[in-house]
Write a protein that holds these residues in place. Structure first.
Motif, PDB file in Angstrom:
ATOM      1  N   ASN A  75      16.158   1.749   1.421  1.00 53.49           N
ATOM      2  CA  ASN A  75      16.200   2.660   0.271  1.00 53.49           C
ATOM      3  C   ASN A  75      17.247   3.756   0.431  1.00 53.49           C
ATOM      4  OD1 ASN A  75      14.066   1.340  -1.069  1.00 53.49           O
ATOM      5  ND2 ASN A  75      12.559   2.428   0.193  1.00 53.49           N
ATOM      6  N   ALA A  76      17.470   4.193   1.637  1.00 61.27           N
ATOM      7  CA  ALA A  76      18.436   5.275   1.863  1.00 61.27           C
ATOM      8  C   ALA A  76      18.924   5.205   3.302  1.00 61.27           C
ATOM      9  CB  ALA A  76      17.789   6.626   1.582  1.00 61.27           C
ATOM     10  N   LEU A  77      20.092   5.797   3.523  1.00 58.17           N
ATOM     11  CA  LEU A  77      20.638   5.849   4.876  1.00 58.17           C
ATOM     12  C   LEU A  77      19.919   6.937   5.655  1.00 58.17           C
ATOM     13  CD1 LEU A  77      24.487   5.434   4.298  1.00 58.17           C
ATOM     14  CD2 LEU A  77      22.895   3.785   5.302  1.00 58.17           C
ATOM     15  N   SER A  78      19.411   6.572   6.799  1.00 58.56           N
ATOM     16  CA  SER A  78      18.750   7.527   7.670  1.00 58.56           C
ATOM     17  C   SER A  78      18.960   7.064   9.100  1.00 58.56           C
ATOM     18  CB  SER A  78      17.254   7.620   7.356  1.00 58.56           C
ATOM     19  OG  SER A  78      16.604   6.385   7.633  1.00 58.56           O
ATOM     20  N   VAL A  79      18.638   7.921  10.043  1.00 58.91           N
ATOM     21  CA  VAL A  79      18.809   7.549  11.446  1.00 58.91           C
ATOM     22  C   VAL A  79      17.951   6.329  11.777  1.00 58.91           C
ATOM     23  CG1 VAL A  79      18.478   8.299  13.825  1.00 58.91           C
ATOM     24  CG2 VAL A  79      19.382   9.914  12.126  1.00 58.91           C
ATOM     25  N   ARG A  80      16.714   6.358  11.273  1.00 62.10           N
ATOM     26  CA  ARG A  80      15.798   5.237  11.543  1.00 62.10           C
ATOM     27  C   ARG A  80      16.359   3.929  10.977  1.00 62.10           C
ATOM     28  NH1 ARG A  80      12.137   2.480   8.718  1.00 62.10           N
ATOM     29  NH2 ARG A  80      10.337   1.558   9.834  1.00 62.10           N
ATOM     30  N   ASN A  81      16.836   3.969   9.729  1.00 61.15           N
ATOM     31  CA  ASN A  81      17.368   2.761   9.106  1.00 61.15           C
ATOM     32  C   ASN A  81      18.620   2.257   9.817  1.00 61.15           C
ATOM     33  OD1 ASN A  81      15.363   2.622   7.176  1.00 61.15           O
ATOM     34  ND2 ASN A  81      16.519   3.780   5.650  1.00 61.15           N
ATOM     35  N   LEU A  82      19.446   3.171  10.281  1.00 62.59           N
ATOM     36  CA  LEU A  82      20.657   2.786  11.006  1.00 62.59           C
ATOM     37  C   LEU A  82      20.306   2.138  12.348  1.00 62.59           C
ATOM     38  CD1 LEU A  82      23.046   5.802  10.297  1.00 62.59           C
ATOM     39  CD2 LEU A  82      23.181   3.486   9.354  1.00 62.59           C
ATOM     40  N   ILE A  83      19.281   2.667  13.021  1.00 69.48           N
ATOM     41  CA  ILE A  83      18.841   2.070  14.288  1.00 69.48           C
ATOM     42  C   ILE A  83      18.324   0.651  14.047  1.00 69.48           C
ATOM     43  CG2 ILE A  83      17.123   2.207  16.129  1.00 69.48           C
ATOM     44  CD1 ILE A  83      17.348   5.257  15.945  1.00 69.48           C
ATOM     45  N   VAL A  84      17.529   0.501  12.985  1.00 69.77           N
ATOM     46  CA  VAL A  84      17.019  -0.827  12.633  1.00 69.77           C
ATOM     47  C   VAL A  84      18.179  -1.777  12.340  1.00 69.77           C
ATOM     48  CG1 VAL A  84      15.728  -2.145  10.902  1.00 69.77           C
ATOM     49  CG2 VAL A  84      14.811   0.019  11.766  1.00 69.77           C
TER      50      VAL A  84
END
Length: 218
Positions: A75-84
């Motif tokens: 849904n949005a760029l975030s640190v968690r999403n980038l790590i995933v």
């Protein structure tokens, strides 16, 4: 002397004919020809080198599939999403290669049930290069992800459905070619039985676990 000259003339004519035949024989590019000439393309690859780019194609297919599926849900760029996303990029090619060998194994087993003649190596060739439509589908989906985020999902889903159907046709024809089946339907049954061979044990295990962990009301 005349007989020798005639023999030489015959050899020259044969050589010219062979050159013409070789030139007229179309050299297929499997990255594109798998979409419309899967049987001919698979046979060309097997004749030249059945291991040709098999690992690379499988890894690429796994990578693109993982990235597209992850980005579509993000849904949005975030640190968690980038790590995933980083983990997806690292692990997806590995899953693609595992799928290559697992698919090669089950399709060989189920192919033998249908009197297929494919070897482990040629079946892996069909499995790997049979994913070409799915690779192009992933690229198309990647392009349409911005539209998908804007709520315009029609191109995204139409592309997925179209390439999924065509991909199944390509896989069926590829398996039919390496297994020695005249009909692509036999290749489809080969793939269908292979899918059941994987899914049925998983389904049984899930049912057993669900029954074993069901709470008791006594």
């Amino acid at each position: 002397m005349d007989e020798n000259n005639q023999e030489e003339d015959v050899k020259i004519v044969d050589a010219v004919i062979d050159d013409d035949n070789n030139q007229s024989k179309e050299k297929l590019n499997p990255w594109f020809s798998m979409l419309n000439k899967p049987r001919e393309t698979i046979q060309q690859i097997i004749d030249e080198d059945p291991r040709h780019q098999v690992i690379a194609v499988s890894a690429l297919g796994g990578l693109l599939s993982g990235i597209v599926n992850n980005l579509a849900k993000m849904n949005a760029l975030s640190v968690r999403n980038l790590i995933v996303l980083v983990f997806v990029i690292i692990l997806s090619p590995l899953f693609g290669i595992i799928g290559l060998y697992l698919g090669g194994l089950v399709y060989r087993i189920t192919g033998q049930w249908l009197n297929g003649k494919g070897t482990p190596e040629t079946i892996r060739t069909a499995v790997a290069w049979g994913t070409i439509p799915f690779i192009w589908s992933s690229i198309l989906c990647f392009i349409t992800i911005p539209l998908h985020r804007l709520g315009i999902s029609f191109p995204f889903f139409i592309g997925q459905i179209t390439f999924a159907i065509w991909g199944m046709i390509v896989v069926s024809k590829s398996l039919a070619q390496v297994q020695g089946f005249k009909s692509a339907w036999m290749g489809f049954f080969n793939a269908f039985l292979g899918g059941l061979l994987i899914l049925v044990p998983i389904f049984v295990i899930v049912i057993i676990i669900a029954l074993a962990t069901r709470p008791s009301f006594h």
